[in-house]
Design a protein around this motif. Sequence first.
Motif, PDB file in Angstrom:
ATOM      1  N   VAL A   6       0.834  -1.198   0.000  1.00 56.81           N
ATOM      2  CA  VAL A   6       0.000   0.000   0.000  1.00 56.81           C
ATOM      3  C   VAL A   6       0.870   1.250   0.000  1.00 56.81           C
ATOM      4  CG1 VAL A   6      -1.788   1.280   1.223  1.00 56.81           C
ATOM      5  CG2 VAL A   6      -1.791  -1.211   1.279  1.00 56.81           C
ATOM      6  N   ALA A   9       2.084   2.161  -3.375  1.00 56.92           N
ATOM      7  CA  ALA A   9       0.969   2.703  -4.158  1.00 56.92           C
ATOM      8  C   ALA A   9       0.732   4.171  -3.802  1.00 56.92           C
ATOM      9  CB  ALA A   9      -0.300   1.887  -3.910  1.00 56.92           C
ATOM     10  N   ALA A  13       1.419   7.197  -6.323  1.00 52.15           N
ATOM     11  CA  ALA A  13       0.269   8.024  -6.688  1.00 52.15           C
ATOM     12  C   ALA A  13       0.522   9.486  -6.338  1.00 52.15           C
ATOM     13  CB  ALA A  13      -0.994   7.525  -5.985  1.00 52.15           C
ATOM     14  N   LEU A 126     -11.880   8.309  -1.369  1.00 50.03           N
ATOM     15  CA  LEU A 126     -10.419   8.212  -1.294  1.00 50.03           C
ATOM     16  C   LEU A 126      -9.864   9.257  -0.331  1.00 50.03           C
ATOM     17  CD1 LEU A 126      -7.685   7.141  -2.247  1.00 50.03           C
ATOM     18  CD2 LEU A 126      -7.824   8.680  -4.215  1.00 50.03           C
ATOM     19  N   THR A 129     -10.608   8.293   3.304  1.00 56.71           N
ATOM     20  CA  THR A 129      -9.756   7.190   3.775  1.00 56.71           C
ATOM     21  C   THR A 129      -8.356   7.692   4.085  1.00 56.71           C
ATOM     22  OG1 THR A 129     -10.990   5.623   2.411  1.00 56.71           O
ATOM     23  CG2 THR A 129      -8.836   4.910   3.210  1.00 56.71           C
ATOM     24  N   ARG A 132      -8.190   9.808   7.153  1.00 52.49           N
ATOM     25  CA  ARG A 132      -8.287   8.970   8.348  1.00 52.49           C
ATOM     26  C   ARG A 132      -6.945   8.315   8.659  1.00 52.49           C
ATOM     27  NH1 ARG A 132     -11.182   3.988   8.731  1.00 52.49           N
ATOM     28  NH2 ARG A 132     -11.933   4.292   6.618  1.00 52.49           N
ATOM     29  N   VAL A 133      -6.278   7.798   7.645  1.00 50.23           N
ATOM     30  CA  VAL A 133      -4.966   7.179   7.846  1.00 50.23           C
ATOM     31  C   VAL A 133      -3.984   8.189   8.434  1.00 50.23           C
ATOM     32  CG1 VAL A 133      -2.947   6.235   6.644  1.00 50.23           C
ATOM     33  CG2 VAL A 133      -5.242   5.425   6.061  1.00 50.23           C
ATOM     34  N   THR A 136      -4.821   8.922  12.037  1.00 44.68           N
ATOM     35  CA  THR A 136      -4.496   7.776  12.905  1.00 44.68           C
ATOM     36  C   THR A 136      -3.011   7.764  13.225  1.00 44.68           C
ATOM     37  OG1 THR A 136      -6.276   6.473  11.921  1.00 44.68           O
ATOM     38  CG2 THR A 136      -4.548   5.262  13.085  1.00 44.68           C
ATOM     39  N   ILE A 137      -2.201   7.966  12.200  1.00 40.66           N
ATOM     40  CA  ILE A 137      -0.751   7.931  12.401  1.00 40.66           C
ATOM     41  C   ILE A 137      -0.302   9.071  13.312  1.00 40.66           C
ATOM     42  CG2 ILE A 137       1.468   8.260  11.227  1.00 40.66           C
ATOM     43  CD1 ILE A 137       0.251   6.701   8.858  1.00 40.66           C
ATOM     44  N   GLN A 140      -1.076   8.498  16.907  1.00 45.21           N
ATOM     45  CA  GLN A 140      -0.151   7.541  17.534  1.00 45.21           C
ATOM     46  C   GLN A 140       1.169   8.205  17.924  1.00 45.21           C
ATOM     47  OE1 GLN A 140       0.230   4.417  14.642  1.00 45.21           O
ATOM     48  NE2 GLN A 140      -1.877   3.743  14.917  1.00 45.21           N
TER      49      GLN A 140
ATOM     50  N   CYS B 114      -0.282  -2.067  10.084  1.00 48.34           N
ATOM     51  CA  CYS B 114      -1.058  -1.948  11.320  1.00 48.34           C
ATOM     52  C   CYS B 114      -1.240  -0.491  11.731  1.00 48.34           C
ATOM     53  CB  CYS B 114      -0.369  -2.703  12.460  1.00 48.34           C
ATOM     54  SG  CYS B 114      -0.497  -4.483  12.294  1.00 48.34           S
ATOM     55  N   SER B 115      -0.200   0.306  11.533  1.00 39.35           N
ATOM     56  CA  SER B 115      -0.256   1.688  12.002  1.00 39.35           C
ATOM     57  C   SER B 115      -1.278   2.526  11.248  1.00 39.35           C
ATOM     58  CB  SER B 115       1.126   2.330  11.867  1.00 39.35           C
ATOM     59  OG  SER B 115       1.365   2.647  10.509  1.00 39.35           O
ATOM     60  N   THR B 116      -1.744   2.038  10.110  1.00 38.41           N
ATOM     61  CA  THR B 116      -2.727   2.816   9.356  1.00 38.41           C
ATOM     62  C   THR B 116      -4.108   2.760   9.996  1.00 38.41           C
ATOM     63  OG1 THR B 116      -3.358   0.930   7.967  1.00 38.41           O
ATOM     64  CG2 THR B 116      -1.572   2.342   7.159  1.00 38.41           C
ATOM     65  N   GLY B 117      -4.350   1.733  10.801  1.00 34.66           N
ATOM     66  CA  GLY B 117      -5.660   1.577  11.429  1.00 34.66           C
ATOM     67  C   GLY B 117      -6.709   1.024  10.482  1.00 34.66           C
ATOM     68  N   LEU B 118      -6.295   0.658   9.243  1.00 33.93           N
ATOM     69  CA  LEU B 118      -7.244   0.084   8.282  1.00 33.93           C
ATOM     70  C   LEU B 118      -7.198  -1.440   8.375  1.00 33.93           C
ATOM     71  CD1 LEU B 118      -6.560   2.250   5.092  1.00 33.93           C
ATOM     72  CD2 LEU B 118      -8.209   2.661   6.924  1.00 33.93           C
ATOM     73  N   GLU B 122      -9.944  -2.864   3.613  1.00 28.18           N
ATOM     74  CA  GLU B 122      -9.763  -1.448   3.284  1.00 28.18           C
ATOM     75  C   GLU B 122      -8.399  -1.199   2.651  1.00 28.18           C
ATOM     76  OE1 GLU B 122     -12.182   1.071   6.603  1.00 28.18           O
ATOM     77  OE2 GLU B 122     -10.624  -0.251   7.387  1.00 28.18           O
ATOM     78  N   LEU B 123      -7.389  -1.882   3.168  1.00 27.35           N
ATOM     79  CA  LEU B 123      -6.042  -1.712   2.623  1.00 27.35           C
ATOM     80  C   LEU B 123      -5.984  -2.129   1.156  1.00 27.35           C
ATOM     81  CD1 LEU B 123      -3.742  -2.930   5.548  1.00 27.35           C
ATOM     82  CD2 LEU B 123      -3.810  -0.647   4.542  1.00 27.35           C
ATOM     83  N   LEU B 126      -7.871   0.408  -0.955  1.00 31.70           N
ATOM     84  CA  LEU B 126      -7.084   1.641  -1.081  1.00 31.70           C
ATOM     85  C   LEU B 126      -5.951   1.445  -2.077  1.00 31.70           C
ATOM     86  CD1 LEU B 126      -6.302   4.492  -0.237  1.00 31.70           C
ATOM     87  CD2 LEU B 126      -5.078   3.522   1.718  1.00 31.70           C
ATOM     88  N   ARG B 127      -5.235   0.336  -1.929  1.00 32.44           N
ATOM     89  CA  ARG B 127      -4.119   0.068  -2.834  1.00 32.44           C
ATOM     90  C   ARG B 127      -4.590   0.011  -4.283  1.00 32.44           C
ATOM     91  NH1 ARG B 127      -2.344  -5.767  -2.583  1.00 32.44           N
ATOM     92  NH2 ARG B 127      -4.083  -5.807  -4.052  1.00 32.44           N
ATOM     93  N   THR B 129      -7.319   1.327  -5.669  1.00 31.11           N
ATOM     94  CA  THR B 129      -7.722   2.658  -6.149  1.00 31.11           C
ATOM     95  C   THR B 129      -6.505   3.478  -6.527  1.00 31.11           C
ATOM     96  OG1 THR B 129      -9.641   2.619  -4.692  1.00 31.11           O
ATOM     97  CG2 THR B 129      -8.990   4.763  -5.576  1.00 31.11           C
ATOM     98  N   LEU B 130      -5.502   3.486  -5.650  1.00 29.97           N
ATOM     99  CA  LEU B 130      -4.298   4.287  -5.900  1.00 29.97           C
ATOM    100  C   LEU B 130      -3.549   3.791  -7.122  1.00 29.97           C
ATOM    101  CD1 LEU B 130      -3.007   4.696  -2.229  1.00 29.97           C
ATOM    102  CD2 LEU B 130      -4.090   6.442  -3.667  1.00 29.97           C
TER     103      LEU B 130
END
Lengths: 143, 143
Positions: A6, A9, A13, A126, A129, A132-133, A136-137, A140, B114-118, B122-123, B126-127, B129-130
């Motif tokens: 990901v 990607a 992108a 998009l 999402t 949100r990512v 979230t990061i 943390q 994991c750190s993305t929270g998805l 969803e991952l 997302l991948r 789409t990108l």
Amino acid sequence: MLRDQVCFALYAASRALTDVYRPLLDEFGLTYPQYLVLLVLWERGDDPPTVSELGAALRLDSGTLSPLLKRLAAAGLVVRTRSALDERRVEVGLTADGAALRQRMTDVPLRVACSTGLDETELVALRDTLTRVTETIHRQKEQ
Amino acid sequence: MLRDQVCFALYAASRALTDVYRPLLDEFGLTYPQYLVLLVLWERGDDPPTVSELGAALRLDSGTLSPLLKRLAAAGLVVRTRSALDERRVEVGLTADGAALRQRMTDVPLRVACSTGLDETELVALRDTLTRVTETIHRQKEQ
DNA sequence: CCCGGATAAGTTGTGCGCAATTGAATTGCG
DNA sequence: CGCAATTCAATTGCGCACAACTTATCCGGG
């Protein structure tokens, strides 16, 4: 393997979209980060942000912003003034030229959005999402 | 306004994820682009790619890759050899150390994901789409 | 066989992005 | 009040990205 990532990607992108912006922004002598700074300033109207506030909005530090703002100032789009109340702060305001640029660039985001080949719904999904990512990061990191 | 821009969301998310990678890669003395190069080399097994082939996989040009590969070579992870068949080409192969790194870094992608929270679904979405956006843009550039 | 165009990698120059440091101004605690 | 800790912007140094250019090699037509 590379294809599964990901992160790659996202990285690819992001650079591809910046490539779409480049020729459009070149006409105005701007880079993409410089354009982002202007977006923030246009949004704020009067009440010029400080360098830190700009950094918080764009998630960039003074090491990136200081030279970038110096270039925008040299181009006559921006003025940097020490705050009278707190001389540590530098307020970043628009010049008349910088403010005027807003009207001339209104169609830029649309032209870029079209190049993605996504429709309105997909674009919104998009964006949400990704936002949100990012949040979230950053949440943390604060712990 | 800034908040509405898909491009900014992409730009911010890309940098946020690189931030997650940074401390993990620091332990191995690598940057994120260097790690991407190693991913390609690990995938290829024998049959070392040329600089151009690496560039096609990562969408980077020789201006970026040449100095990056020089640093990977200085770190003892990579060897660059002129092709005997075509002396214009430079083949990029792994050293024993470079190949061995693969095993030591297997858990890196999972920790970042994991750190993305998805979640997994969803991952993948997302991948995809990108990847679609990136390919749409690059297809446009070729005409 | 030779030469003109194409291709590959490297170099140069500019502008981010970020860590680490510096120096000036302010805040807050005793 | 006084001074140590904090905050803010700028600077330094390094590593991408990318455009433009250079150099070396290869290929193909005449």
